[in-house]
Design a protein around this motif. Sequence first.
Motif, PDB file in Angstrom:
ATOM      1  N   ALA A  74       0.725  -1.104  -0.047  1.00  0.00           N
ATOM      2  CA  ALA A  74       0.043  -0.031  -0.108  1.00  0.00           C
ATOM      3  C   ALA A  74       0.848   1.350   0.025  1.00  0.00           C
ATOM      4  O   ALA A  74       0.568   2.231  -0.577  1.00  0.00           O
ATOM      5  N   GLU A  75       2.001   1.113   0.509  1.00  0.00           N
ATOM      6  CA  GLU A  75       2.860   2.396   0.736  1.00  0.00           C
ATOM      7  C   GLU A  75       3.630   2.653  -0.744  1.00  0.00           C
ATOM      8  O   GLU A  75       3.767   3.744  -0.976  1.00  0.00           O
ATOM      9  N   GLN A  76       3.641   1.435  -1.374  1.00  0.00           N
ATOM     10  CA  GLN A  76       4.203   2.026  -2.829  1.00  0.00           C
ATOM     11  C   GLN A  76       3.175   2.526  -3.725  1.00  0.00           C
ATOM     12  O   GLN A  76       3.635   3.417  -4.501  1.00  0.00           O
ATOM     13  N   PRO A  99      -8.533   6.731   1.800  1.00  0.00           N
ATOM     14  CA  PRO A  99      -7.224   6.764   0.972  1.00  0.00           C
ATOM     15  C   PRO A  99      -6.313   5.466   1.503  1.00  0.00           C
ATOM     16  O   PRO A  99      -5.762   4.735   0.268  1.00  0.00           O
ATOM     17  N   GLN A 100      -6.353   5.157   2.473  1.00  0.00           N
ATOM     18  CA  GLN A 100      -5.522   4.033   3.025  1.00  0.00           C
ATOM     19  C   GLN A 100      -6.265   2.968   2.570  1.00  0.00           C
ATOM     20  O   GLN A 100      -5.347   1.613   2.063  1.00  0.00           O
ATOM     21  N   GLN A 101      -7.626   2.669   2.640  1.00  0.00           N
ATOM     22  CA  GLN A 101      -8.468   1.479   2.166  1.00  0.00           C
ATOM     23  C   GLN A 101      -8.273   1.401   0.568  1.00  0.00           C
ATOM     24  O   GLN A 101      -7.984   0.265   0.069  1.00  0.00           O
ATOM     25  N   LEU A 102      -8.124   2.384   0.004  1.00  0.00           N
ATOM     26  CA  LEU A 102      -8.025   2.253  -1.515  1.00  0.00           C
ATOM     27  C   LEU A 102      -6.603   1.697  -2.210  1.00  0.00           C
ATOM     28  O   LEU A 102      -6.395   0.855  -2.679  1.00  0.00           O
ATOM     29  N   SER A 103      -5.574   2.255  -1.325  1.00  0.00           N
ATOM     30  CA  SER A 103      -4.036   1.772  -1.430  1.00  0.00           C
ATOM     31  C   SER A 103      -3.879   0.596  -1.249  1.00  0.00           C
ATOM     32  O   SER A 103      -3.321  -0.263  -1.858  1.00  0.00           O
TER      33      SER A 103
END
Length: 130
Positions: A62-64, A85-89
């Motif tokens: 997710a970080e990448q 945004p975190q859920q999507l990444s």
Amino acid sequence: MSLFDQLGSLLGGESGGVSGAVAALMEQNGGLAGLLEKFNSGGMGELVSSWVGSGSNLPVSAEQIQQLLGSEQLGALAQQFGLGPQQLSQGLADYLPQAVDKLTPDGQLPQGGDLLSQGLGLLQGFFNKS
């Protein structure tokens, strides 16, 4: 019906939002080839090669995804599809390797024809399996 609507209809619920975001990313980057080029130019060529080629798919974090897309693009996509945004990444990190793998069944980008129709047909077969 747009690409993200078609992809979203293949999956239900939360995953539909992620599939829609994948379709939107393809539309924004000139298709599958353009999206993969974005990953290549972002230093993730080894990952992309594993997704396209035969064999196992290397994972992406997710970080990448966040680093590649940036907070502005990720935030806009998340809002468009009703996700955080975190859920999507995280969803993109989980979904993209499989989606690219299924869109490139011969270990390379499909040549000629309507890539959108080919991709949707492949994804539909992938997600309709029991």
